[in-house]
Scaffold this active site. Structure first.
Site, PDB file in Angstrom:
ATOM      1  N   LYS A  60       9.091   4.436   3.348  1.00 60.79           N
ATOM      2  CA  LYS A  60       8.249   3.876   4.086  1.00 60.79           C
ATOM      3  C   LYS A  60       8.845   3.634   5.548  1.00 60.79           C
ATOM      4  O   LYS A  60       8.078   3.544   6.505  1.00 60.79           O
ATOM      5  CB  LYS A  60       7.886   2.531   3.469  1.00 60.79           C
ATOM      6  CG  LYS A  60       6.864   2.931   2.242  1.00 60.79           C
ATOM      7  CD  LYS A  60       6.713   1.820   1.381  1.00 60.79           C
ATOM      8  CE  LYS A  60       6.128   2.072  -0.095  1.00 60.79           C
ATOM      9  NZ  LYS A  60       6.104   1.025  -1.078  1.00 60.79           N
ATOM     10  N   GLN A 114       7.838  -4.965  -2.361  1.00 62.49           N
ATOM     11  CA  GLN A 114       8.243  -3.711  -3.274  1.00 62.49           C
ATOM     12  C   GLN A 114       8.143  -4.031  -4.802  1.00 62.49           C
ATOM     13  O   GLN A 114       8.913  -4.931  -5.235  1.00 62.49           O
ATOM     14  CB  GLN A 114       9.367  -3.109  -2.682  1.00 62.49           C
ATOM     15  CG  GLN A 114       9.319  -1.832  -3.544  1.00 62.49           C
ATOM     16  CD  GLN A 114       8.627  -0.882  -3.377  1.00 62.49           C
ATOM     17  OE1 GLN A 114       8.420  -0.495  -2.058  1.00 62.49           O
ATOM     18  NE2 GLN A 114       8.230  -0.060  -4.359  1.00 62.49           N
ATOM     19  N   ASP A 137      -1.007  -3.910   1.371  1.00 62.60           N
ATOM     20  CA  ASP A 137      -1.163  -3.101   0.139  1.00 62.60           C
ATOM     21  C   ASP A 137      -2.598  -3.285  -0.264  1.00 62.60           C
ATOM     22  O   ASP A 137      -2.819  -2.562  -1.017  1.00 62.60           O
ATOM     23  CB  ASP A 137      -0.187  -3.608  -0.756  1.00 62.60           C
ATOM     24  CG  ASP A 137       1.073  -2.576  -0.926  1.00 62.60           C
ATOM     25  OD1 ASP A 137       0.910  -1.433  -0.684  1.00 62.60           O
ATOM     26  OD2 ASP A 137       1.810  -3.134  -1.545  1.00 62.60           O
TER      27      ASP A 137
END
Length: 309
Positions: A60, A114, A137
């Site tokens: 990422k 994460q 997200d």
């Protein structure tokens, strides 16, 4: 006219489409920097030292750098308490911009925690503490709630489901009025992708582990989104001729011929499906690259809400 044995489905190149999207994002980031002196920023919170999580974060970070988005890592110890982690998330929520980078102010547009988190931390609790405006997200309960409501739009759509629909759109697959079957009902893919398909005017059926006669339901689909996590469960004979197949599954199966001892396969039997489907995503190289591209797109969209007023 070609016989069924000669038919070959169009393989949807997720890597190529994702790269096109990244190029579009990079151009928009450059324009924001030139016009407003501001660029998007993404904070990635990682707890502990899991190798797979470190690998995802590295990927990422590299993707952000490629398009001009500034990424910031908050590396926290495995033993951090839930309260301390929530406090760190609140700090990021309250931080509107970070610092000057190459004459541009970095707008902290996105926060990504994460997953998975250590067992002593309630993931749902932590994710719900992320500011709605920075939930790139797309997993905040209010964002999912708005996704489920007619005439409402979430600030962000979850990245993998958003990537699935983007693959269909960019491959010229019409969704409106089509019969779509989603295989799997997880909060991360199955449920939100079924809601996105509904918003796009498809007639949607969700098949799951308790569904009776899965095969006959799937065989009626014009569009199949496979997200069950079961290697090659969907056979070629289950697919309607000409159907569009988006395979989200990424499953490791034993393969002694490989140096690693395994290979990755989807939830669909790719070789069989290619003889029947109209178009299909491969595994790997289909949906995977799109998830990261949609994360970048969400981060850009979050920054634009702040910068372009």
């Amino acid at each position: 006219m070609a016989s069924q044995s000669e038919h070959k489905a169009t393989v949807i190149d997720g890597k190529l489409i994702a790269q096109t999207i990244r190029s579009e994002i990079a151009e928009e980031v450059r324009q924001l920097s030139e016009k407003y002196g501001k660029v998007p920023g993404l904070a990635v919170v990682i707890v502990g030292n899991r190798k797979d999580s470190q690998s995802y974060v590295g990927m990422k970070r590299k993707a952000c750098a490629e398009v001009g988005i500034q990424s910031f890592d908050m590396d926290l110890p495995e033993q951090i308490s839930e309260a301390e982690l929530v406090s760190k998330v609140h700090e990021l929520n309250a931080n509107p911009d970070v610092h000057v980078f190459e004459q541009s102010i970095v707008i902290l547009a996105g926060i990504l925690v994460q997953l998975p988190l250590p067992k002593h931390i309630n993931e749902e609790k932590v994710l719900s503490e992320i500011s709605l405006a920075k939930d790139v997200d797309g997993f905040h309960p209010l964002n999912i709630g708005k996704l489920a409501m007619k005439d409402r739009e979430p600030l962000f759509q979850p990245c993998t489901p958003k990537g699935c629909l983007e693959l269909l759109h960019r491959s010229g697959v019409s969704i409106k009025g089509k019969r779509a079957v989603v295989v799997g009902r997880s909060n991360i893919v199955g449920l939100p992708v079924s809601l996105l398909l509904l918003k796009a005017d498809a007639t949607v059926t969700v098949v799951h582990s308790r569904s009776n006669d899965q095969e006959s339901i799937i065989r009626e689909a014009d569009i199949i989104i496979a997200a069950a996590g079961q290697p090659m469960m969907i056979k070629g004979s289950w697919i309607k001729p000409g159907a569009a197949v988006i395979d989200v599954g990424t499953n490791a199966v034993d393969d002694p011929s490989r140096k690693t001892g395994y290979r990755l396969v989807g939830d669909v039997d790719f070789n069989e499906a290619c003889k029947i489907a109209g178009c299909i995503t491969p595994v790997p190289g289909g949906v995977g690259p799109m998830t990261v591209a949609m994360l970048l797109k969400n981060t850009l969209e979050g920054a634009k809400r702040v910068i372009v007023q």
